[in-house]
Scaffold this active site. Structure first.
Site, short mmCIF file in Angstrom:
data_model
loop_
_atom_site.label_atom_id
_atom_site.label_comp_id
_atom_site.label_asym_id
_atom_site.label_seq_id
_atom_site.Cartn_x
_atom_site.Cartn_y
_atom_site.Cartn_z
N ASN A 165 0.83 -1.21 0.00
CA ASN A 165 0.00 0.00 0.00
C ASN A 165 0.86 1.26 0.00
O ASN A 165 0.60 2.21 -0.74
CB ASN A 165 -0.89 0.03 1.25
CG ASN A 165 -2.06 -0.92 1.17
OD1 ASN A 165 -2.31 -1.53 0.14
ND2 ASN A 165 -2.77 -1.06 2.27
N ARG A 225 -5.53 1.99 -13.35
CA ARG A 225 -4.16 2.19 -12.90
C ARG A 225 -3.49 0.89 -12.47
O ARG A 225 -4.06 0.11 -11.72
CB ARG A 225 -4.14 3.20 -11.75
CG ARG A 225 -2.75 3.77 -11.48
CD ARG A 225 -2.76 4.67 -10.27
NE ARG A 225 -3.71 5.75 -10.35
CZ ARG A 225 -3.46 6.94 -10.88
NH1 ARG A 225 -2.28 7.18 -11.41
NH2 ARG A 225 -4.38 7.88 -10.89
N HIS A 255 -15.73 3.26 -14.81
CA HIS A 255 -15.49 2.51 -13.57
C HIS A 255 -16.70 1.69 -13.15
O HIS A 255 -16.60 0.86 -12.26
CB HIS A 255 -15.09 3.50 -12.46
CG HIS A 255 -14.62 2.85 -11.20
ND1 HIS A 255 -15.33 2.89 -10.01
CD2 HIS A 255 -13.49 2.14 -10.93
CE1 HIS A 255 -14.66 2.24 -9.09
NE2 HIS A 255 -13.54 1.78 -9.60
N TYR A 257 -12.28 -9.61 -1.77
CA TYR A 257 -12.97 -8.32 -1.74
C TYR A 257 -14.43 -8.55 -1.32
O TYR A 257 -15.11 -9.41 -1.89
CB TYR A 257 -12.98 -7.66 -3.11
CG TYR A 257 -11.70 -6.98 -3.52
CD1 TYR A 257 -10.47 -7.37 -3.01
CD2 TYR A 257 -11.71 -5.93 -4.44
CE1 TYR A 257 -9.30 -6.75 -3.40
CE2 TYR A 257 -10.55 -5.30 -4.83
CZ TYR A 257 -9.34 -5.72 -4.31
OH TYR A 257 -8.18 -5.09 -4.71
N ARG A 264 -13.79 2.56 4.52
CA ARG A 264 -12.62 1.71 4.65
C ARG A 264 -11.33 2.53 4.73
O ARG A 264 -10.48 2.28 5.56
CB ARG A 264 -12.51 0.74 3.48
CG ARG A 264 -11.34 -0.24 3.63
CD ARG A 264 -11.11 -1.04 2.37
NE ARG A 264 -10.28 -0.35 1.42
CZ ARG A 264 -10.55 -0.24 0.13
NH1 ARG A 264 -11.64 -0.74 -0.36
NH2 ARG A 264 -9.74 0.41 -0.68
N HIS A 282 -15.27 -3.43 0.22
CA HIS A 282 -15.19 -2.75 -1.07
C HIS A 282 -16.54 -2.29 -1.60
O HIS A 282 -16.61 -1.49 -2.52
CB HIS A 282 -14.54 -3.71 -2.08
CG HIS A 282 -14.11 -3.08 -3.36
ND1 HIS A 282 -14.76 -3.30 -4.55
CD2 HIS A 282 -13.10 -2.22 -3.64
CE1 HIS A 282 -14.16 -2.62 -5.52
NE2 HIS A 282 -13.15 -1.96 -4.99
#
Length: 721
Positions: free
Chosen positions: A72, A433, A463, A496, A592, A620
């Site tokens: 991360n 990305r 998206h 997820y 989150r 998520h």
């Protein structure tokens, strides 16, 4: 970077909000009403680190959390810190969301990141490594090995490592080599035995070899040594006739963000391929070194890499703890979480003599809401598309693809459908990305199979998570739709937490048909019935829903807003929630990652509660619930509350209409905000506090475990109509 963490994985540092400065509307709200988004992201990663420090969590899972923290942080530097540095260099002095100058913000980030990396190193050295050793998994130093173990490792080095090493000298005839981003390296000082002159060499630790080498012949447990430690103790083999004076590990992070300028005439694929090549040569933004590095070596690195003292991170212990992903995969079930086996959604289970569930038949009876990873992606989303591909009555399939796995059965289903003569449209977002290269490969494979591949609208990332199947039934066309909160990725669906709504509702089908026409053609749709779509009207729609709750509160009616997102940053949405709170609306925000919303503003945020749950699964899903005077309206979809999602992406929320589904989603919130649920709570000064025990000292309930248990107890009698 661990691919399972993309879109953020636990990370989601991705953002391109640097190009627009938000101007908050005139308001009587306090000026300092937002938390710094960058520091809030670091606070999120601290929550991940706290899981690695938690002795109640199985030790291999703790190692995994330490690896996630490292991955991360790498992404955060490559994107967010790189963006701030770019703004400073270019003179684009756009302030941050709290009005800080980029240089000041960078100093704040550096100070906090330094402390977190030191804490991370200590968590490995003092907590997790000893706990692994107690469990029979040792990560050793060279001097901790027996003679026979060293001999065996020396043989391994000669056969498997030495041939692929490439030491690079630095002298007047050999310029300082290019240091690739995120590579682990050894800086080596040597003395020429003939001339007595000191020289410098750089040696890259080969990334294709195992980072942790198993010590041969270990009895009673597993023993490993880090690859760089093994190499460092055989440097004499690399520099015969030279005296090795010293060596130190270092690691460089570069700006690896991709910037693409689009116009209608540009070939987007070719532009991306060129930019991906340039990404490898982005400017340095962080230099990690071991704490024993001497000043001579450090000064040389700073000079050659053109990096500042602020960008140097001197760390105790080993660098690149993202390599702990390898350790975390060791097959020791007793050191992992107990297995959770996803169930097949009740409506999709086989029955009536059928060997497999008939998705279309189930949807003709009722909408189906699936909850991953508690319910299987394979037997729902994947089965939906595979059934559509082989069904002779299906005429067309339309799908968005933002991220998918390298061996995607979703892509294969689309290929099978096209080869079967069906009309297939795939909207591939090649600008996702860190997945750009993978998506380019799949886009070309789809095109070769006859799939109509489009790349969305210029200037906007697509998206939204949408799939639409058109099936001919009794001389008419019926729409079968799926709107989800997560990517069409079988691998990440196992870690997820996401939601997906399947429906044969004709209005949703019409909405998706219009939206796909807009994405693939030139249609501009102004209105949808069951969808809220960005960038045209999602923001306005949410603001209207928030304001309606505010009006209910002013009128003395019960009012309640519940929002679950990955990030809460957008100032207009936050201000609307503040105004709702001032009017007496109860506001529960479940986030989150980043949260710029404050809970410590007297008279403004008194009715706002913010919780965060970080655990085994990555939370998520995005849910938006409004009490609506006793007639709740609930939406699920792909959008976070960020500028990019609301203004520069194609996002879609779908309204959930089945009463049982609404009740299920509201009860999900009830569980998250229950005082007996393990969670982090946002408090004074933007500090997150983890609550693990109740007032009576009993351990709090893990929401994810409870959700899995509840779903497994479902019975067929709970079918939703």
């Amino acid at each position: 970077m661990d691919p399972a963490l993309a879109d953020s994985g636990l990370g989601d540092a991705e953002d391109d909000d640097f190009d627009v400065a938000f101007e908050a509307p005139d308001s009587d709200l306090p000026e300092n009403r937002y938390l710094d988004r960058e520091l809030s992201w670091l606070a999120f990663n601290q929550r991940v680190l706290e899981l690695g420090e938690d002795p109640t969590i199985p030790v291999l899972e703790r190692a995994n959390f330490l690896a996630i923290f490292a991955s991360n942080l790498d992404e955060f530097f490559m994107v967010r810190v790189a963006g701030l540095k770019r703004r400073i260099i270019t003179g684009l002095a756009v302030p941050t969301n709290v009005g800080r100058a980029p240089a000041d913000a960078l100093a704040d980030i550096s100070a906090e990141a330094h402390q977190l990396q030191l804490r991370h190193a200590a968590a490995w050295t003092d907590l997790v490594r000893p706990a692994l050793a107690d469990a029979g998994i040792q990560v050793c130093e060279w001097n901790e090995l027996a003679d026979d173990e060293r001999e065996a490792l020396t043989e391994y080095f000669q056969l498997q490592v030495f041939p692929v090493l490439m030491p690079l000298a630095v002298d007047p005839a050999h310029p300082f080599p290019y240091i690739s981003g995120l590579s682990l390296n050894l800086a080596i000082r040597i003395r020429n035995a003939r001339t007595g002159r000191q020289e410098f060499a750089r040696l890259k630790v080969p990334p294709m070899l195992p980072r942790f080498v198993q010590v041969p012949g270990s009895d009673g447990g597993l023993r490993f040594i880090r690859l760089e430690e093994l190499i460092a103790n055989h440097l004499g083999d690399l520099f015969p006739g030279m005296e090795v004076l010293d060596h130190h590990a270092f690691r460089l992070t570069r700006n690896e963000d991709v910037e693409i300028e689009e116009d209608e005439s540009e070939n987007l694929i070719q532009a991306l391929e060129a930019e991906l090549l340039r990404r490898r040569f982005g400017p340095p933004i962080r230099l990690e070194i071991t704490d024993d590095m001497d000043d001579v070596t450090l000064d040389l690195l700073i000079k050659e890499l053109d990096i500042t003292d602020q960008e140097v991170y001197r760390l105790p212990g080993p660098l690149d703890l993202g390599g702990l992903f390898d350790i975390a995969r060791i097959d020791r079930p007793d050191l992992h979480y107990p297995p959770h086996v996803p169930t097949t959604a009740v409506a999709f289970q086989p029955g009536d003599g059928r060997e497999r569930g008939d998705i279309f038949r189930a949807l003709r009876k009722a909408d189906v809401l699936v909850h991953h990873p508690y319910e299987s992606f394979t037997t729902s989303v994947q089965a939906f598309l595979e059934q559509a591909a082989r069904d002779p009555h299906v005429l067309a399939i339309k799908q968005t693809l933002y991220r998918t796995s390298g061996d995607s059965p979703i892509v294969q289903a689309l290929i099978d459908a096209a080869e079967a003569g069906k009309q297939v449209l795939a909207l591939v977002e090649v600008k996702a990305r860190f997945d750009e290269a993978n998506n380019i490969v799949w886009a070309r494979k789809l095109e070769k199979a006859g799939v109509h591949v489009v790349y969305g609208l210029v200037g906007l990332k697509t998206h939204c998570k949408l799939a639409l199947v058109i099936r001919q039934e009794d001389g008419m066309l019926r729409h079968y739709s799926h709107v989800g909160t997560g990517n069409y990725n079988p691998k990440t669906s196992r870690v997820y937490e996401d939601l997906g709504l399947f429906t044969a509702d004709p209005q949703v089908g019409k909405d998706l048909t219009r939206l796909f026409n807009e994405l693939s053609g030139y249609a501009i749709e102004k209105k949808f019935k069951r969808l809220l779509v960005a960038p045209l009207h999602l923001r306005k729609g949410l603001l209207r829903l928030i304001d309606r709750e505010r009006a209910h509160a002013i009128a003395g009616k019960p009012a309640h807003i519940r929002i679950k997102v990955n990030s809460m940053v957008d100032e207009q949405i936050i201000d609307a929630l503040y105004r709702a709170s001032e009017a007496g609306v109860r506001v529960d925000v479940w986030v989150r990652g980043i949260c710029s919303l404050r809970t410590d503003l007297p008279g403004v945020s008194d009715n706002i509660t913010v919780r965060s749950i970080v655990g085994r699964y990555l939370e998520h899903s995005r849910i938006f619930a409004f009490d609506n005077d006793g007639d709740p309206q609930v939406y699920i979809g792909s959008a976070d509350m960020m500028h990019r999602n609301l203004d520069r992406r194609i996002e879609a929320l779908v309204r959930v209409s089945a009463p049982a589904h609404v009740e299920e989603l509201l009860s999900f919130f009830d569980g998250a905000f229950d005082e007996n649920t393990l969670a982090w709570r946002l408090g004074e000064g933007g500090v997150w506090e983890r609550h693990t025990v109740s007032a009576t000292g009993k351990p709090l309930v893990d929401l994810q475990n409870r959700t899995m248990s509840q779903i497994q107890r479902r019975r067929r009698t709970r079918s939703v109509r």
